[in-house]
Each structure stands twice: as C-alpha cells, then as structure tokens.
Design a protein around this motif. Structure first.
Motif, PDB file in Angstrom:
ATOM      1  N   SER A  73       0.821  -1.203   0.000  1.00 13.66           N
ATOM      2  CA  SER A  73       0.000   0.000   0.000  1.00 13.66           C
ATOM      3  C   SER A  73       0.864   1.267   0.000  1.00 13.66           C
ATOM      4  O   SER A  73       0.536   2.256  -0.673  1.00 13.66           O
ATOM      5  CB  SER A  73      -0.899  -0.061   1.240  1.00 13.66           C
ATOM      6  N   ASP A  74       1.964   1.245   0.747  1.00 18.09           N
ATOM      7  CA  ASP A  74       2.868   2.405   0.771  1.00 18.09           C
ATOM      8  C   ASP A  74       3.543   2.615  -0.585  1.00 18.09           C
ATOM      9  O   ASP A  74       3.746   3.752  -1.009  1.00 18.09           O
ATOM     10  CB  ASP A  74       3.921   2.241   1.863  1.00 18.09           C
ATOM     11  N   PRO A 195      -4.741  -3.291  -1.470  1.00 14.00           N
ATOM     12  CA  PRO A 195      -4.290  -1.977  -1.938  1.00 14.00           C
ATOM     13  C   PRO A 195      -4.153  -1.972  -3.454  1.00 14.00           C
ATOM     14  O   PRO A 195      -3.808  -2.990  -4.057  1.00 14.00           O
ATOM     15  CB  PRO A 195      -2.934  -1.789  -1.257  1.00 14.00           C
ATOM     16  N   TRP A 197      -2.204  -1.618  -6.082  1.00 15.57           N
ATOM     17  CA  TRP A 197      -0.803  -1.440  -6.481  1.00 15.57           C
ATOM     18  C   TRP A 197      -0.654  -1.215  -7.983  1.00 15.57           C
ATOM     19  O   TRP A 197       0.222  -0.489  -8.404  1.00 15.57           O
ATOM     20  CB  TRP A 197       0.056  -2.611  -5.989  1.00 15.57           C
ATOM     21  N   ASP A 212      -1.666   6.481   1.445  1.00 20.70           N
ATOM     22  CA  ASP A 212      -2.615   5.411   1.701  1.00 20.70           C
ATOM     23  C   ASP A 212      -3.353   5.708   2.999  1.00 20.70           C
ATOM     24  O   ASP A 212      -2.796   6.284   3.920  1.00 20.70           O
ATOM     25  CB  ASP A 212      -1.954   4.026   1.701  1.00 20.70           C
ATOM     26  N   SER A 214      -4.485   4.812   6.223  1.00 22.35           N
ATOM     27  CA  SER A 214      -4.294   3.821   7.280  1.00 22.35           C
ATOM     28  C   SER A 214      -4.925   4.281   8.586  1.00 22.35           C
ATOM     29  O   SER A 214      -5.401   3.473   9.365  1.00 22.35           O
ATOM     30  CB  SER A 214      -2.806   3.525   7.479  1.00 22.35           C
ATOM     31  N   TYR A 264      -6.254   1.052   3.678  1.00 19.13           N
ATOM     32  CA  TYR A 264      -5.236   0.673   2.679  1.00 19.13           C
ATOM     33  C   TYR A 264      -5.709   0.860   1.243  1.00 19.13           C
ATOM     34  O   TYR A 264      -5.439   0.066   0.350  1.00 19.13           O
ATOM     35  CB  TYR A 264      -4.674  -0.733   2.971  1.00 19.13           C
ATOM     36  N   GLN A 265      -6.474   1.939   1.062  1.00 11.89           N
ATOM     37  CA  GLN A 265      -6.785   2.460  -0.263  1.00 11.89           C
ATOM     38  C   GLN A 265      -6.095   3.815  -0.373  1.00 11.89           C
ATOM     39  O   GLN A 265      -5.564   4.315   0.615  1.00 11.89           O
ATOM     40  CB  GLN A 265      -8.302   2.599  -0.430  1.00 11.89           C
TER      41      GLN A 265
END
Ligand code: ADP
Ligand code: MG
Length: 322
Positions: A73-74, A195, A197, A212, A214, A264-265
């Motif tokens: 996600s990051d 996520p 990606w 993201d 969180s 985590y979007q």
C-alpha cells in the motif's frame, strides 16, 4: 542475528521459494536485484505487533497477506512499482500450522503484486509475535506522489470504498453489539485489504499528492494538507461508502468513513484536466475511484453536502470524534 539450527530449518521450509530470474533471493548474506536505469529505489517498512496491530487468534493466512498488503500500500501511495520485500519474524515458539498458513498468505500476495520475498530475519521472541516487512520498489525521479505536491484547485480522489474495516474492528472489539451478518460483510475489508498497487504505479507523473489511508481519511488527508500548505473541501455525499454501511446509524457511518482506519486504499489529488485520464487508468486497472472534493487555499478540512450536518466544523484540522 544469526539463526540457530531450528531457525534455518524453518526458513528453508517456509520462506525459501525461488526468486525471479535476475534476483539473488533468500540464502546469502544479502539479496541482490537491479533497479531499472533512471529510477529511484522506493522503500518502506511496517512493524506489526501481536495484541496491538492484530488479534492473537487472527487467521494466520490473513495475517501473512495483511503484513505484506500494508507495505505494498505504501508503494502504491508513492506511485512506485513493487520490486521485492524482506520479512523479519520474531516468534515465541515454532507452530508449523501457523507458519504454513502465514507463509501461504504472504506468498500469494507477493506473487500477485510482483513483490517477491528475497530475504529477512528470524528470531525467537520472549513476548508475542512481531512481524516486520520491508518493501522495495522503483519510481522515476520527479514522478513519485509526494504528500507535499497537492495544488490549489486539484480534485481529491479515493480508491475503493470506506468504512468497512472500522465497522469490523468495532464488532471484533465489542464496541458495537454483536452482529454476525454485519461482521460477515465487513471482515474481509479489515483482514484482507487489497491496496491498488497496479493503479497506484500508473498515477506516477499523472497525479500530484497521494497517500494510503491507514489512520482514517480525515486524518490522512490532513497530512497532505499540512505538507502542501493548503486546505480541502469534501462533499460528503460523494464518499464511496462500503455497501455494508447502508442502513447503519448515520453518525456511526460518518465516523467509520471519515475517521475509520485500516483502509489501505489511496487518497490522491490531481489537476482537474486529468479527470478523463484518471478514470481511464482506473478502468484499465479495474480499480474503483471516486472524486470526493477539492483542494483550496484556505487551510483546514471542511466537509459539505447532504449528510454532513452532524460533522463539527473544525478548521485547524479534523476533530475526529475524540
Ligand atoms: P544472517 O546470519 O546473515 O542474519 P540468517 O541466517 O538470519 O542470516 O538468514 C539466512 C538467509 O535466510 C538470509 O538470506 C536471510 O535473508 C533469509 N531469511 C531469514 N529469515 C527469513 C524470513 N523470515 N523470510 C525470508 N528470508 C529469510
Ligand atoms: Mg539473520
């Protein structure tokens, strides 16, 4: 830390799958891989501690998935393409059933996200399970999606939907009355985050700022606003709420959507003339996107629109229902 015989055995059994060609993976002192010419290495790490970031009885397969997902996600939030990851595990004992399921969940996402496991560390813990994942990716210099890059009049977008993970967490913590049906509808959002990606890397050079979600949309968007020295107006009626939130108490829905974490979007900003392009990239990546507001010069986060009446205005940041 060097591994004892039992740890070697464990690494060999659960964490040694062949690395892709061109990589030197698990088994030597370092892993080796190439970053494409003219790219920056993007790297990030996250620590998950039993009892703090996950329940002791969580499905280990889901935990393996999530440990990598929160890191992938990051990369997505930076516009970076995944290259590989490291996994460090500190375990109080060797539970083969747990390890098998954990590693399967981890590898399944690693394969789908193109983020092979190429090294790590394994030690004995004196207090609970500790999981540390480090991801590495690549992005072209100048194209990374920095928190400081939002511009006045940018659109604000989010991927996926909001609120379900928070509802599942409240149910599991007993902060909401038991509701089997609601838990069944929301649990996967908490335990199996997906996520975006693929979409994230296509935003490099297209979007401006991204991160993201969180810790909750309002708080996380606040990081962009602070780093970019600007404000935002959100239209509450355009927030993409998870379908399971329909019919719940409106105040609870607002809290879950605006302050609920573990999403985590992506939340990202982009110039208005990129709307068609962004929709096209999202369609190609099969990623849902919603346009939820605008960046403005005046600092602070304001929420407008039908349904926003319960939200207390707060200009310095967002008062997330403390
Ligand atoms: P060192 O003594 O250099 O720390 P280790 O004996 O801990 O090496 O690890 C041996 C190899 O196994 C290394 O390549 C390391 O990256 C890899 N490794 C150790 N633990 C894990 C793990 N949990 N997941 C993936 N690879 C691991
Ligand atoms: Mg080691």
């Amino acid at each position: 830390m060097s591994a004892g015989p039992k740890e070697f055995d464990l690494i060999a059994r659960y964490f040694t799958r062949p690395a892709p060609s061109g990589f030197l993976g698990v088994g030597d002192d370092c892993a080796l891989f190439a970053v494409a010419a003219g790219h920056h290495l993007a790297t990030s790490t996250d620590l998950l501690i039993e009892g703090r970031h996950f329940f002791s009885d969580v499905d280990p397969r889901a935990l393996g998935h999530k440990a990598l997902a929160v890191n992938v996600s990051d990369l997505a939030a930076m516009g970076a393409q995944p290259l590989g990851c490291l996994l460090s595990l500190s375990l109080p004992d060797v539970n083969e059933t747990w390890l098998q399921a954990f590693s399967e969940g981890f590898y399944a996402l690693a394969e789908r996200a193109g983020c092979p496991l190429i090294g790590g560390d394994t030690t004995r813990s004196t207090s609970g399970i500790i999981i540390n994942v480090t991801v590495m990716g690549q992005v072209r210099p100048g194209q990374a999606l920095l928190r400081s890059a939002a511009q006045v009049d940018d659109d604000i977008w989010v991927t996926g939907n909001l609120g379900a993970a928070d509802i599942a967490l409240r149910l599991l913590q007993g902060r909401l009355p038991a509701n089997e049906r609601l838990l069944a509808a929301t649990r996967s959002a908490l335990e199996w985050p997906e996520p975006p990606w693929t979409f994230g890397q296509t935003l490099a050079g297209v979007a401006h700022a991204a991160l993201d979600i969180s810790d909750g949309l309002a708080q996380d968007l606040g990081h962009i606003l602070k780093a970019s020295s600007c404000g935002a107006i959100l239209d509450y009626s355009t927030l993409p709420l998870h379908p399971a939130l329909q019919g719940l108490d409106p105040r609870l829905v607002q809290e879950a959507a605006l302050a609920g974490g573990d999403v985590y979007q992506l939340c990202f900003t982009a110039a208005q003339d990129q709307r068609a392009r962004i929709q096209e990239l999202a369609d190609q990546a099969k990623c849902a996107v919603a346009r939820i507001g605008s960046i403005v010069a005046e600092p602070g986060l304001r929420v407008s629109g039908p349904g926003a009446s319960l939200i207390r205005p707060h200009t310095a940041g967002f008062d997330h229902f403390s």
